[in-house]
Design a protein around this motif. Structure first.
Motif, PDB file in Angstrom:
ATOM      1  N   LEU A  66      -8.253 -31.779 -13.994  1.00  0.00           N
ATOM      2  CA  LEU A  66      -9.778 -31.661 -14.005  1.00  0.00           C
ATOM      3  C   LEU A  66     -10.056 -30.297 -14.799  1.00  0.00           C
ATOM      4  CD1 LEU A  66     -10.847 -32.425 -10.293  1.00  0.00           C
ATOM      5  CD2 LEU A  66     -11.598 -33.457 -12.235  1.00  0.00           C
ATOM      6  N   HIS A  67      -9.393 -29.473 -14.451  1.00  0.00           N
ATOM      7  CA  HIS A  67      -9.480 -27.948 -15.300  1.00  0.00           C
ATOM      8  C   HIS A  67      -9.170 -28.312 -16.852  1.00  0.00           C
ATOM      9  CE1 HIS A  67      -9.600 -23.827 -15.895  1.00  0.00           C
ATOM     10  NE2 HIS A  67      -8.435 -24.055 -16.725  1.00  0.00           N
ATOM     11  N   GLU A  68      -8.252 -28.994 -17.100  1.00  0.00           N
ATOM     12  CA  GLU A  68      -7.634 -29.169 -18.556  1.00  0.00           C
ATOM     13  C   GLU A  68      -8.727 -30.121 -19.415  1.00  0.00           C
ATOM     14  OE1 GLU A  68      -2.845 -29.012 -17.177  1.00  0.00           O
ATOM     15  OE2 GLU A  68      -3.667 -31.041 -17.768  1.00  0.00           O
ATOM     16  N   GLN A  69      -9.301 -31.143 -18.512  1.00  0.00           N
ATOM     17  CA  GLN A  69     -10.080 -31.906 -19.127  1.00  0.00           C
ATOM     18  C   GLN A  69     -11.641 -31.683 -18.821  1.00  0.00           C
ATOM     19  OE1 GLN A  69      -8.955 -36.022 -19.094  1.00  0.00           O
ATOM     20  NE2 GLN A  69      -6.603 -35.278 -18.627  1.00  0.00           N
ATOM     21  N   ARG A  70     -11.849 -30.516 -18.436  1.00  0.00           N
ATOM     22  CA  ARG A  70     -13.659 -30.166 -18.053  1.00  0.00           C
ATOM     23  C   ARG A  70     -14.253 -30.500 -19.206  1.00  0.00           C
ATOM     24  NH1 ARG A  70     -10.512 -25.661 -18.624  1.00  0.00           N
ATOM     25  NH2 ARG A  70     -11.329 -23.895 -19.601  1.00  0.00           N
ATOM     26  N   GLY A  71     -15.329 -30.706 -19.328  1.00  0.00           N
ATOM     27  CA  GLY A  71     -16.539 -30.836 -20.381  1.00  0.00           C
ATOM     28  C   GLY A  71     -16.326 -32.235 -21.056  1.00  0.00           C
ATOM     29  N   ASP A  72     -15.662 -33.045 -20.420  1.00  0.00           N
ATOM     30  CA  ASP A  72     -15.403 -34.596 -20.967  1.00  0.00           C
ATOM     31  C   ASP A  72     -16.759 -35.529 -20.852  1.00  0.00           C
ATOM     32  OD1 ASP A  72     -15.396 -35.260 -18.313  1.00  0.00           O
ATOM     33  OD2 ASP A  72     -13.685 -36.441 -18.440  1.00  0.00           O
ATOM     34  N   GLY A  73     -17.893 -34.886 -20.068  1.00  0.00           N
ATOM     35  CA  GLY A  73     -19.090 -35.592 -20.177  1.00  0.00           C
ATOM     36  C   GLY A  73     -19.404 -36.380 -18.694  1.00  0.00           C
ATOM     37  N   THR A  74     -18.251 -36.541 -18.026  1.00  0.00           N
ATOM     38  CA  THR A  74     -18.414 -37.526 -16.858  1.00  0.00           C
ATOM     39  C   THR A  74     -18.771 -36.823 -15.431  1.00  0.00           C
ATOM     40  OG1 THR A  74     -16.038 -37.243 -16.462  1.00  0.00           O
ATOM     41  CG2 THR A  74     -16.479 -39.115 -17.808  1.00  0.00           C
ATOM     42  N   VAL A  75     -18.633 -35.366 -15.487  1.00  0.00           N
ATOM     43  CA  VAL A  75     -18.997 -34.775 -14.352  1.00  0.00           C
ATOM     44  C   VAL A  75     -19.828 -33.398 -14.944  1.00  0.00           C
ATOM     45  CG1 VAL A  75     -17.185 -35.441 -12.762  1.00  0.00           C
ATOM     46  CG2 VAL A  75     -17.050 -33.321 -14.243  1.00  0.00           C
ATOM     47  N   GLY A  76     -20.677 -32.806 -14.075  1.00  0.00           N
ATOM     48  CA  GLY A  76     -21.588 -31.698 -14.804  1.00  0.00           C
ATOM     49  C   GLY A  76     -20.825 -30.455 -14.648  1.00  0.00           C
ATOM     50  N   GLU A  77     -20.129 -30.265 -13.481  1.00  0.00           N
ATOM     51  CA  GLU A  77     -19.649 -28.997 -13.191  1.00  0.00           C
ATOM     52  C   GLU A  77     -18.388 -28.358 -14.145  1.00  0.00           C
ATOM     53  OE1 GLU A  77     -20.298 -31.155 -11.045  1.00  0.00           O
ATOM     54  OE2 GLU A  77     -21.330 -30.434  -9.121  1.00  0.00           O
ATOM     55  N   ALA A  78     -18.668 -27.421 -14.899  1.00  0.00           N
ATOM     56  CA  ALA A  78     -17.388 -27.082 -15.819  1.00  0.00           C
ATOM     57  C   ALA A  78     -16.434 -26.114 -14.988  1.00  0.00           C
ATOM     58  CB  ALA A  78     -17.894 -26.161 -16.860  1.00  0.00           C
ATOM     59  N   ASN A  79     -17.182 -25.663 -14.014  1.00  0.00           N
ATOM     60  CA  ASN A  79     -16.050 -24.903 -12.825  1.00  0.00           C
ATOM     61  C   ASN A  79     -15.652 -25.801 -11.791  1.00  0.00           C
ATOM     62  OD1 ASN A  79     -15.582 -23.286 -10.449  1.00  0.00           O
ATOM     63  ND2 ASN A  79     -16.358 -21.555 -11.733  1.00  0.00           N
ATOM     64  N   VAL A  80     -14.205 -25.853 -11.977  1.00  0.00           N
ATOM     65  CA  VAL A  80     -13.665 -26.856 -10.960  1.00  0.00           C
ATOM     66  C   VAL A  80     -13.657 -26.461  -9.443  1.00  0.00           C
ATOM     67  CG1 VAL A  80     -11.331 -27.824 -10.352  1.00  0.00           C
ATOM     68  CG2 VAL A  80     -11.904 -27.318 -12.727  1.00  0.00           C
ATOM     69  N   CYS A  81     -13.774 -25.382  -9.425  1.00  0.00           N
ATOM     70  CA  CYS A  81     -13.992 -24.821  -7.540  1.00  0.00           C
ATOM     71  C   CYS A  81     -15.533 -25.368  -7.280  1.00  0.00           C
ATOM     72  CB  CYS A  81     -14.032 -23.301  -7.804  1.00  0.00           C
ATOM     73  SG  CYS A  81     -12.473 -22.332  -7.328  1.00  0.00           S
TER      74      CYS A  81
END
Length: 493
Positions: A66-81
């Motif tokens: 989730l952290h490595e692929q954050r920003g893929d557009g499928t979820v809004g939160e960039a912060n994994v926490c």
């Protein structure tokens, strides 16, 4: 039992595995165990314990991905926490703990696609196999954290492998004993190698308030802080100084012998009162500047009835509770700002003339919201920004008090107009909570997008959960007539 059945997975093996687990857990949950022997019950518990231990190991890799692929557009939160808090309904502390554990115990992937083994590779393997539980892992992580920096990488890896092997055989308390003995072997003198070893141990922890409104805490002071405290205590923790039981406490001068003699406080109590006097003096000095548009000050809110009867509890901008009598005594030190604020003569409606809420509006929001309005967020008002809850500024929203709300630094960026963002709305006058802020989750958090409200800063609502009338709730436009609230802004002690 699970919502995964409603989702189509690109990997059919994962989908089949989740369906099998879901079905199996449903059968277990509904099965009667009366016919089992005690031996069979133990076997079932052992198998379930193995599953419980394996699950976090699988989760570590998922969290890292989730952290490595954050920003893929499928979820809004960039912060994994933040994503874990919302999607799993877990506390910020638990989410942070899982993210930190994933960095040490989960497989990672580099930008070039190479797989990187966990930092604690042997401990991670024992957890994935279901042989090591959370308490075992906690013992090993604490052991490695407490090792001096001078212990080389090879020795650390060897120690981790040794303890991970023992975790497969020992209980956590037994593993702790073995880890303590291993630490003695690696650091027989118990000394710290350098300044970094000391610096990473410094801490200050203030625990939650108890039923008596008292707060327990602990701290580890570095040499510099200790030197400062020694000087403060030498002045303000002497018998007879800063004694709250004296009608006129001695602060600046040496106390009279009779005053010192009748001081029955213990050393710990005198040091407590010395720290309180030091904090009050620092707030009064004005040297702390401003914080989010207001002077660094203590803000306390109470109802008008509590003010008139001098009973009950008030709430600070930090979310703690102060007995009304203590709040009024604190106000005696304030040279400014003991007033009942209403909407007359105060610039609460700024329209489009100003984007950021004013200090006056922040004071009102301290009472209206108490803290961040994001569902379940415990951050107090001191740590919040003003957010345009009805319509975002970029969309033409106005900076008026009935359109503003509190949002902390972590949750404010989550609000937006995109499908993957959280949306905010201000409840109308006919709502059970008029004037309060609802957050509407994106579909990846809740496919039904049911609006949510934060009751954390209004804990009485957890108990009642009943529809209240307009007469019982504040209106969307603050005024003393509607709220009956008084604000104490204790700025000059």
């Amino acid at each position: 039992m699970s919502s995964t059945a409603e989702v189509t997975f690109s990997d059919t093996d994962i989908a089949d595995a989740l369906a099998a687990v879901d079905t199996g857990m449903s059968v277990l949950a509904q099965s009667a165990t009366d016919a089992l022997s005690n031996r069979e019950r133990v076997l079932v518990l052992q198998q379930m314990e193995t599953w419980f231990r394996m699950i976090p190991g699988i989760g570590h890799t998922l969290i890292n991905q989730l952290h490595e692929q954050r920003g893929d557009g499928t979820v809004g939160e960039a912060n994994v926490c933040q994503l874990l808090q919302s999607a799993l309904r877990i506390s910020p502390t638990d989410a942070g703990r899982r993210v930190r554990a994933a960095k040490e115990l989960g497989t990672r992937t580099t930008m070039t696609g190479e797989t990187v083994e966990p930092d604690l590779v042997n401990t991670a393997a024992a957890q994935r196999d279901g042989a090591a539980g959370a308490d075992h892992v906690r013992v090993i992580r604490r052991f490695l954290h407490q090792l001096p920096a001078a212990v080389d990488t090879g020795t650390r890896a060897q120690a981790e492998a040794e303890l991970a092997g023992l975790a497969r055989e020992l209980r956590p308390d037994e593993l702790g004993r073995a880890a303590d003995r291993l630490a003695v072997y690696l650091n027989p003198d118990g000394t710290l190698a350098d300044e970094n070893d000391r610096a990473r141990q410094r801490s200050f922890r203030m625990g939650p308030q108890g039923p008596d409104k008292m707060s327990k805490g602990s701290f580890v002071a570095d040499p510099e802080l200790r030197a400062y405290l020694e000087a403060v205590f030498a002045k303000y923790a002497k018998p007879g100084v800063c004694n709250p039981e004296d009608p006129t406490p001695t602060v600046d001068d040496d106390p009279e012998p009779a005053v010192a003699q009748r001081d029955t406080r213990s050393t710990g109590q005198r040091q407590h009162d010395a720290l309180k006097a030091m904090c009050r003096a620092m707030l009064a000095s004005g040297q702390l500047g401003q914080h989010r548009g207001l002077p660094v000050t203590t803000i306390i809110s109470m109802t008008l009835q509590e003010l008139e009867t001098a009973s009950g509890v008030a709430v600070t901008g930090g979310g703690s509770l102060v007995p009304i009598r203590d709040a009024l005594r604190m106000a005696r030190h304030a040279h400014h700002y003991l007033a009942i604020f209403d909407d007359r003569g105060r610039p609460l409606y700024l329209g489009r003339s100003k984007r950021v809420g004013s200090g006056n509006q922040r004071i009102v929001l301290h009472v209206a919201d108490g803290g961040c309005t994001f569902p379940g967020c415990p951050k107090p008002g001191y740590l919040c920004q003003t957010h345009h809850g009805r319509k975002d500024w970029a969309q033409g929203g106005e900076t008026n008090i009935d359109e503003l709300t509190f949002a902390c630094d972590e949750h404010h960026p989550l609000a937006g107009a995109a499908d993957t963002d959280w949306h905010t709305i201000i409840a109308g006058p006919d709502d059970p909570y008029p004037g309060r802020t609802y957050w509407i989750p994106p579909t990846h958090i809740d496919p039904t997008r049911k609006p949510r409200i934060n009751h954390y800063h209004h804990p009485g609502e957890y108990l009642t959960q009943v529809r209240m009338t307009r007469r019982d709730r504040p209106s969307s436009i603050p005024s003393v007539a509607d709220w009956g609230y008084a604000w104490l802004q204790i700025a000059r002690m």
